[in-house]
Design an enzyme around this catalytic site. Structure first.
Site, PDB file in Angstrom:
ATOM      1  N   CYS A  68      -5.676  10.103 -11.060  1.00  8.72           N
ATOM      2  CA  CYS A  68      -5.406  10.152  -9.629  1.00  8.72           C
ATOM      3  C   CYS A  68      -4.375   9.062  -9.333  1.00  8.72           C
ATOM      4  O   CYS A  68      -3.760   8.539 -10.253  1.00  8.72           O
ATOM      5  CB  CYS A  68      -6.693   9.990  -8.825  1.00  8.72           C
ATOM      6  SG  CYS A  68      -7.593   8.451  -9.116  1.00  8.72           S
ATOM      7  N   THR A  69      -4.184   8.714  -8.086  1.00  9.80           N
ATOM      8  CA  THR A  69      -3.122   7.751  -7.768  1.00  9.80           C
ATOM      9  C   THR A  69      -3.537   6.298  -7.950  1.00  9.80           C
ATOM     10  O   THR A  69      -2.721   5.476  -8.336  1.00  9.80           O
ATOM     11  CB  THR A  69      -2.600   7.942  -6.327  1.00  9.80           C
ATOM     12  OG1 THR A  69      -3.713   7.902  -5.432  1.00  9.80           O
ATOM     13  CG2 THR A  69      -1.879   9.261  -6.194  1.00  9.80           C
TER      14      THR A  69
END
Length: 182
Positions: free
Chosen positions: A167-168
């Site tokens: 994910c980020t």
């Protein structure tokens, strides 16, 4: 936190929940360092594991304003308090260094990459490994991830495989991996 950041002219977004703080802040380096020092002094489970990612940016890249708010959850998963406690008890999956993530994705041992980001983020770009399947849950928000994970066809694709999530910033992967193991 909002007053502290405002006094130092920091911009960005900060979500504050009982679990901690999820923030992206920008400003002068010394002011950002002050914010890190302040957050590092907070007491609670998990604070020793906080990873601060500090990168220089041009003034044109800095956040123009500040938005701080409180929420029931650090990442909007849509879980009630009882479900959050159950996921906290399971805890996140293993956090891998980039080199290990890369090696496992390329090993050809049946790894599957799961993109835990939302549709918009995935449209910008995603990881692909020639010897690993990449699954895109195609979620509008993180709150949609649980329904995708609960589908029998999703569970079948993940069963017995080395599941590598990305994910980020990491917080969604922590929640998603706990949900996978719950």
């Amino acid at each position: 936190l909002e007053a502290f950041c405002t006094e130092r002219g920091l911009g960005g977004r900060a979500r504050v929940a009982g679990e901690g703080v999820n923030a992206a802040l920008s400003g002068r380096r010394g002011d950002v360092d002050d914010a890190v020092a302040r957050l590092s002094k907070l007491k609670g489970d998990g604070w020793p594991r906080v990873h601060y990612k500090i990168e220089p940016c041009a003034q044109s890249q800095a956040w123009p304003g500040l938005s701080c708010w409180t929420a029931d959850e650090l990442c909007g998963f849509g879980a009630d308090a009882e479900r959050r406690r159950a996921l906290d008890a399971v805890g996140p999956g293993a956090e891998l260094e980039p080199a290990e993530f890369h090696a496992r994705a390329l090993a050809g041992d049946g790894a599957v990459l799961v993109d835990v980001r939302n549709r918009y983020e995935t449209a910008v770009g995603r990881f692909a490994a020639p010897r690993s399947e990449t699954l895109d849950p195609d979620t509008r928000t993180f709150a949609d991830f649980g329904a995708w994970l609960d589908r029998p066809e999703t569970r079948a694709k993940l069963e017995g495989r080395d599941v590598l999530m990305y994910c980020t910033g990491g917080i969604r992967c922590e929640r998603a991996s706990a949900l996978l193991d719950a």
